[in-house]
Every structure is written in structure tokens, then in C-alpha cells.
Write an enzyme that holds these catalytic residues in place. Structure first.
Site, PDB file in Angstrom:
ATOM      1  CE1 TYR A 176      -3.643   2.722   0.633  1.00  0.00           C
ATOM      2  CE2 TYR A 176      -2.051   3.468   2.396  1.00  0.00           C
ATOM      3  CZ  TYR A 176      -3.211   3.584   1.496  1.00  0.00           C
ATOM      4  OH  TYR A 176      -3.919   4.852   1.388  1.00  0.00           O
ATOM      5  CE  LYS A 233     -10.763  -2.813   7.288  1.00  0.00           C
ATOM      6  NZ  LYS A 233      -9.547  -2.018   7.397  1.00  0.00           N
ATOM      7  CG  ASP A 272      -9.412  -1.742   0.960  1.00  0.00           C
ATOM      8  OD1 ASP A 272      -8.746  -2.325   1.253  1.00  0.00           O
ATOM      9  OD2 ASP A 272      -9.728  -0.389   1.035  1.00  0.00           O
TER      10      ASP A 272
END
Lengths: 531, 274
Positions: free
Chosen positions: A263, A370, A298
């Protein structure tokens, strides 16, 4: 039992490829250190506090050692050697003097090196022991207050002021939140130090500091006892200080940490090498501390198309799993992320979402997945957004997701209002209660649309992993494989904090973390695990 | 041009209703809905407080159709009511639309090739603490936005996307090093007006770095700011040449680049334009 009839040999192949792709990166991480890894071990050795400008003493001490003897042997030997030779009572005194240029560091040899190493090991054992004690304390709290059933409801607070966050977090817990995440101040990921103390000003979030962690965990302990349900606390072990923030999380009994392998590289332009080295150390700490990591797949879907890039999510999850397990994380600590981000205007978008969500569920049956709500296609039409969030909640329940981040109908308009949060919880409560164990009845038609789509995404993932293995992971990141953003291995922020380890590199914390089973003492069994 | 725009132009002013009120299900019923939270425990007193607020907002009569306690100290309300305001619809001054034509990707490339005789250099970044690259990526990345490909897609545009949390100094340095024709900054985070401060700071740095510039494309790059919350400020206040708001497509930006940087260019064959 599998609902998607995935070919076990394809799944095995995908994991083997992920392992191969990760191998050179892990090797690089094992042979390098960073300024933040070194600072983290000083934090574990008990060095706290900052100068009057807010620059932490760990930064002063690591910088001083770096300037005088370099970091390739680690800070532990020069620091504990100086502490033994000089008249300072503790690391704090040494760091203050070092910041004034009053300490001469050296790389000790022979008996001096042995003595310094023993001092460093004792300090590291005490530090790791504090983390162990916090983990044991969590186990006691879980037994005393009760562990909520999954899916856990995950809510965010983000006022910038810890004293405003606390009542909001307690209110969120009373309204049903099982997990509270304190969003971090936007700029923090690029700070090469961890701010100190309780903070009352932040940009779109609150600074991650040890004191803020302590205050919030204490407040949530109070509300956990009041509610008879343990409320978990989440923060972010990411950015340039990932190893230190992971350490502080372990010391203050945080329960989950955002900690993705890529990320920072892709979305914060942090140097890829720095990220992978910092990430390995921080995951070793998380493993030991019993912290569940949350990965950030995500996010890819917020820049790339959620249908075209579905396989990049799977590939990243497999890499996160591999990096995590290598660092000692157990399956129950791998909160792999994914999201409901397909354009609702696409025909059968919900069927596609179900296929993707079920695929992730089946690939990682023991991971606390998640699931993230829609953000990209939230248009400002709050009414349509509320409906989309309900479909997201439905997909989450039908496919047995473990942690559901609550979608806000005002996503993209403002940070959630009190009423936004309340309506969002009403939405998820309705879906959860109305569906009950609907996941049991959701069995996609053999060889139908959902099954075929899931198999297609898995097969595209295998293809991409093969290309990554041929090309190396760092090259794939440089080519913009994840999230469409190109990040070369020698670009980005923080590369100057990376140091190749010399022979004889010594880090007493790594020594403990790598020689002991992180789960030897206590392994909590997560309640309500799927199947 | 989209069809409904041309029909609006053809509509005679006298066809517009002169005075309007909100429409529920009957002309002139003036009904509106609103929701809000009051920081008081729920109950009869709270509902009366909500009605008093609605009255002060000009809703008469108003009715609380839903009220719900949110914890011990807050109450959420949904209120419907009739407003007593009249809107002079004819008297509304509509701000001018886009001052330049939308060009196709082909026309844009042709214009750059013809006039510049080299690739147009565009440097983009999210500046300051802003880490939200959604906006700049939508405009620059090949992937694009709203079905339009981003600027990277143009053969004649060289895109340098510096990504997130770029400092103003880094941006100026890069723009100079690359001889940028245009600089695009995206600002999504608006807390404490960060987007305004950051953009002003950026513009000032560029004006300082190019002291002899006459204007955009004449001694300095064209400065463009984009973000969803710039609607309260003007280009002059920020010191930029152009602000783009929510929903801007890459094609609009590319067409503007041609309009602003190649002002003398006209399509050779106007019938080709779409």
C-alpha cells in the site's frame, strides 16, 4: 466444503507462485535494515519521549549512531556499549547527550561487544516481555468481557482530536461497533518520526502516538466492560514509521493494524525496498503481539476497475499471505482486504461482487477477511448510496465475510456525521438480523455464472503471478501492475533510510522474534470463525 | 455538444416559469424534506425544538415524521414541511458555460502536432498532505474517467504523474526540469481549507520561480487546480489559470489545454469536429 468447485491444484499453484515471487523480496528484507527498524528496537528497549521540538529521542540516538559509525551493524551494539562506558543512567540520558554531540559511539569488539550484546539482549527481552504481557491481558479481557460473533462491525472515527475521538468511539461501540479504527492524520505516513503525546490537531484524522493509543485503548476497555463485549481498536502500521508504530501498538494492546505489503509503495510513493523491509519487522511484531493485520487490497479498486482488476486483488492477497506467514503471522491474524467497488451500472454487478467475495472466502477459509464498502460509485445521492451499502452488507453476510467496514451514505461528501453512522449501523443490523445464517443457503449453481466468474478470476491471478515470477515483484510494481500506479524500486520516499546489513549485524529484538514461536504462549481462538 | 444544451438555448425566455416553489406532488405545494440531529435527548421537548428550527427555516406547517434517539444525548429527525419562499426563476443569472469547444482525442493530438511540433508536457501531482490521487489519476491515467481515456492516452501528450503528497518545491523543480507546458494539481482533502492554502502556495511558488513570465505558455506553465470543493473561490484568488470541479472529464481538461496553450489553432476541417 467448497461452493465454487475450485481446482485444488490451481489453488496450490497460485500459492507456490506467490511464494516464489516473494522469495527475493524476503531475502532482501532479511539482509537490510532501516532507520525505523533500528528506532523500533530502541523503543522496545524502553526509550521514550522527544525533545522540545517534538523530535523523538529514538530519532536523535539512531541519527547520532548513523553519523558516527553507520547502521550496517545495527544500533544495539554501539548504543549499549556507550551506555556501559558513559555515566548516563539510561537510554534517555544517553540520547539527550548524543543529541548535543557529547557522546562518541564506536563499534565494540571482543569482550566489550559481548558485554554490550548482553545488555541489549536483556533490554530486548524486557521489551518483548511487555508485549507478551499485553497479549495475555487481551486474552483475559476477551474471556471476561466476551468476544463478539463475526462478522465484526468495523467503524471509523476521525476527528483529529483524541479527546473528541474518545466519546465518538465509545458512542460507536454502544451503537454496535465491534472494531473502532482511529483514522490517522493524512500526512503522518510521510513523517520519518512518530509524534509524541496526546494530540488535538490532525488532517482528516488523528495522529498515531503511543499516548493516543493508550488513551483510546483505556476508554474502549471501559466501554467493553460496560457492554460485556470486547471492542477492538485499530490503527495504521504503515508509512515511513511502520516498524515503530507496530511496536507501539504491541505495547499498548491495539488489536488490529492496517499493514499492507504494498500500500505505502503504491498510494504513498514510499520506496518499495524501505516498505518491504519495514513490513517484515512490523509483521514479526504483530505476530508476537497477537495483532490481526488488515491488508489494503480494497484500495486497488479505487484506482483500477473493479472487474478488470479483480485478479490483482487476489494476487496481492496471496502475496500478503505469504509475506505475513513468513513473518510468523497465523491464519487468524491475516485480515485480508477486498471491496465492493463494481460500477452498479454494469449489468449483474451484484452477481459479480458475490463471485469475487466468495472466491476470497474460499481461498482463505481461516483468515478474518475484511470487506470494504463502496466508495468509488457513491455519487452524492445519499438515498441511492444507502441502497448500495445495503447490497454491500448483503454480499458480506451471504459470503461469510469476517469484518465488515460500515459504509456511509455520505461517502465522498464529508467525514461521517453522527447521524450517518447511526443510519449505517441500522442498515447493517437489519441486513445481519434479517439474513441470519443465509450464507448456509447461498450455494451458487454448479458451473453457473458465479462459479465461472470466480474460476476465471483465479485463473487470471495465476497468469499474473507467473508473469510476476518471470519479471520479479519489484519490476511488476514498477510497471504499474497494482492500482495502475508505476513505482520504480529506486524511487519514492525513504530510500535513504535503507541500509544493507554487514556481517555481524546485531538486532536483539529480531534475534528473539526469529528464534521463538510467536504463538507459543497463548493462541486465542477467534469466536464465530467461519464454517 | 450534448443535445439538451442546444434545446435549452432554443427555448424562448417566455416559456420559463417566472416564480417557482418546490414540488412535492402538486404544483405550488412547496413541500421539502430535511434531516438533522439535535444535541438533546429524544422526547417531546426535542420534537418541539425540531419544529421550532423548521419554523425558523421557513417551513410552515412542518411535521416531524421520524425522530430517533442516537445514544442518550442526541436525536435524529426527519421533517417535512411547506416552505414560504418564492424563487424568481427568470431573474436567475446563469454563469457562462465552457468557453472552449470540446475536441476529440484525434483533434487534440493533431493540434499539438501542428502547432507545437513536439509533445506537450503535463506534470501532475497531489500536493501537500493530500494523499487522494483519485482525481489526478482520473484525469492523467490511461484508465481515465467517465468512459474517457486519461491524458496519458494521447500520443502527443507526455504525462508525468508525481502521485501523492508531493511538496511544492518538488513540483516546481520537476516542472522546470521537464519544461512543463502545464501543471495540474489535485486537492481532495479540504479539512481546515487545506486545498485552498496548498493551491495558493503552489501558485505563488510558480510565479516566483518564473519571474519573467508573461502568462501561461509564455514563460511559465499553465497552472490548473482540480478538486471537488473549489466552488467557493476564483482563479484570481488562488493564482491559477483554471479551476476544474467535480465531474470534470479528461477530455474537458485536454480540450482546455489546447484552448489555453494553442490559442491560434483552429481545426482545418470543422466538419470533422464532433
Amino acid at each position: 466444503m467448497t461452493k465454487l468447485d475450485l481446482d485444488p491444484s490451481v489453488v496450490r499453484k497460485a500459492r507456490a507462485l506467490a511464494e516464489r515471487a516473494a522469495r527475493p523480496v524476503i531475502e532482501m528484507a532479511r539482509t537490510h535494515t532501516t532507520v525505523s527498524v533500528e528506532r523500533a528496537q530502541l523503543r522496545l528497549a524502553g526509550l521514550t519521549g522527544a525533545d522540545s521540538d517534538g523530535l523523538p529521542w529514538v530519532n536523535h540516538l539512531v541519527d547520532a549512531v548513523r553519523d558516527q559509525v553507520g547502521l550496517e551493524h545495527g544500533v544495539a551494539l554501539p548504543v549499549f556499549d556507550a551506555l556501559a562506558r558513559e555515566p548516563y543512567a539510561d537510554l534517555g540520558g544517553l540520547a539527550r547527550a548524543a543529541s548535543l554531540g557529547a557522546v562518541t559511539f564506536r563499534l565494540p569488539a571482543g569482550g566489550d561487544a559481548g558485554a554490550a550484546a548482553e545488555l541489549a539482549r536483556a533490554a530486548a527481552r524486557r521489551g518483548v516481555g511487555r508485549i507478551d504481557a499485553r497479549r495475555a491481558e487481551r486474552d483475559v479481557m476477551l474471556r471476561e468481557t466476551g468476544d463478539p460473533r463475526q462478522p465484526w462491525i468495523y467503524l471509523i472515527v476521525a476527528t483529529g482530536d483524541i479527546y473528541e475521538d474518545i466519546p465518538q468511539a465509545q458512542a460507536a461501540a454502544r451503537e454496535g461497533a465491534d472494531v473502532v479504527a482511529v483514522i490517522r492524520s493524512t500526512g503522518q505516513s510521510l513523517l520519518d518520526y512518530v509524534p509524541e503525546g496526546a494530540t488535538r490537531e490532525g488532517y482528516a484524522g488523528t495522529y498515531a502516538t503511543q499516548e493516543n493509543f493508550r488513551l483510546m485503548r483505556g476508554a474502549l476497555d471501559d466501554v467493553s466492560r460496560e457492554l460485556g463485549r470486547y471492542v477492538r481498536l485499530t490503527n495504521y502500521a504503515s508509512g515511513l514509521c511502520m516498524p515503530e508504530i507496530a511496536t507501539l501498538a504491541g505495547l499498548e494492546r491495539l488489536d488490529m493494524m492496517l499493514n499492507d505489503c504494498m500500500y505505502g509503495i503504491i498510494f504513498r510513493d514510499i520506496n518499495p525496498r524501505r516498505t518491504f523491509i519495514d513490513q517484515r519487522f512490523s509483521r514479526q511484531i504483530h505476530a508476537r503481539a497477537g495483532i490481526v493485520i488488515n491488508t489494503g487490497e480494497d484500495n486497488y479498486l479505487t484506482t483500477a476497475d473493479a472487474v478488470d482488476a479483480a485478479h490483482t486483488v487476489i494476487v496481492s492477497q496471496l502475496l500478503n499471505e505469504r509475506f505475513g506467514k513468513e513473518a510468523g503471522l497465523a491464519d487468524w491474524q491475516l485480515g485480508l482486504g477486498h471491496a465492493f467497488e463494481i460500477n452498479p451500472a454494469i449489468p449483474e454487478s451484484f452477481r459479480l461482487e458475490l463471485a469475487h467475495a466468495q472466491l476470497v472466502r474460499e481461498l482463505f477459509p481461516d483468515a478474518p477477511l475484511k470487506y470494504m464498502p463502496p466508495t468509488k460509485h457513491m455519487t452524492g445521492n445519499v438515498f441511492a448510496g444507502y441502497l448500495l451499502d445495503a447490497f454491500f452488507n448483503l454480499a458480506g453476510v451471504m459470503t461469510g465475510q469476517s469484518i465488515i467496514l460500515i459504509g456511509m451514505m455520505t461517502e465522498g461528501i464529508h467525514t461521517p456525521w453522527l447521524s450517518d453512522r447511526d443510519l449505517a449501523l441500522e442498515n447493517v443490523r437489519y441486513v445481519r438480523d434479517a439474513c441470519g445464517a443465509l450464507a448456509e443457503d447461498f450455494v451458487p449453481r454448479p458451473d453457473g455464472f458465479i462459479v465461472q466468474r470466480a474460476q476465471q478470476v483465479l485463473s487470471e491471478s495465476v497468469d499474473l503471478l507467473e508473469r510476476i515470477c518471470d519479471d520479479t515483484l519489484l519490476a511488476a510494481i514498477a510497471d504499474g501492475t497494482f492500482g495502475v500506479t508505476r513505482r520504480p524500486a529506486d524511487g519514492g520516499k525513504g530510500l535513504d533510510g535503507v541500509v544493507e546489513r554487514a556481517d555481524g549485524y546485531f538486532n536483539p529484538v529480531t534475534e528473539i522474534l526469529e528464534s521463538q514461536d510467536p504463538h507459543a504462549t497463548a493462541v486465542p481462538t477467534p469466536a464465530g470463525s467461519t464454517d | 455538444m450534448r443535445p439538451h444544451e442546444s434545446t435549452t438555448d432554443l427555448t424562448a425566455a417566455q416559456d420559463l416559469p417566472s416564480i417557482i416553489r418546490p414540488y412535492g406532488d402538486t404544483t405550488g405545494d412547496a413541500m421539502v424534506q430535511l434531516s438533522f440531529t439535535l444535541p438533546v435527548p429524544s422526547g417531546r421537548r426535542a420534537e418541539l425544538a425540531a419544529l421550532q428550527l423548521a419554523g425558523k427555516m421557513g417551513l410552515d406547517p412542518a411535521s416531524v415524521v421520524h425522530s430517533k434517539a442516537m445514544g442518550p444525548n442526541f436525536t435524529f429527525f426527519i421533517v417535512y414541511g411547506k416552505v414560504n419562499h418564492l424563487i424568481d426563476y427568470v431573474g436567475i443569472e446563469v454563469p457562462e458555460g465552457r468557453e472552449y469547444p470540446l475536441l476529440s482525442a484525434k483533434e487534440i493530438d493533431l493540434a499539438i502536432r501542428t502547432v507545437l511540433n513536439r509533445r506537450m508536457v503535463v506534470v501532475g501531482a497531489c500536493i501537500g498532505t493530500d494523499a487522494h490521487t483519485v482525481g489526478i489519476d482520473a484525469i492523467l491515467n490511461v484508465k481515465g474517467f467517465a468512459g474517457e481515456k486519461g491524458l496519458e492516452y494521447h500520443r502527443e501528450i507526455q504525462v508525468i504523474n508525481m502521485g501523492a503528497q508531493v511538496t511544492v518545491e518538488e513540483l516546481v523543480e520537476r516542472a522546470k526540469a521537464e519544461n512543463a507546458d502545464a501543471v495540474l494539481v489535485s486537492q481532495v482533502v479540504t479539512q481546515k481549507n487545506a486545498h485552498i492554502h496548498n493551491t495558493k502556495q503552489m501558485a505563488a511558488a510558480f510565479h516566483a520561480a518564473y519571474p519573467t513570465a508573461v502568462g501561461p505558455g509564455m514563460g511559465r506553465p499553465l497552472l490548473i487546480a482540480g478538486g471537488p470543493r473549489f466552488d467557493t473561490v476564483t482563479e484570481q484568488e488562488l493564482g491559477v489559470d483554471r479551476i476544474f470541479g467535480k465531474g470534470t472529464t479528461p477530455g474537458e481538461v485536454a480540450s482546455y489545454l489546447v484552448h489555453a496553450l494553442l490559442p491560434n489553432w483552429t481545426p482545418e476541417d470543422p466538419t470533422e469536429s464532433t
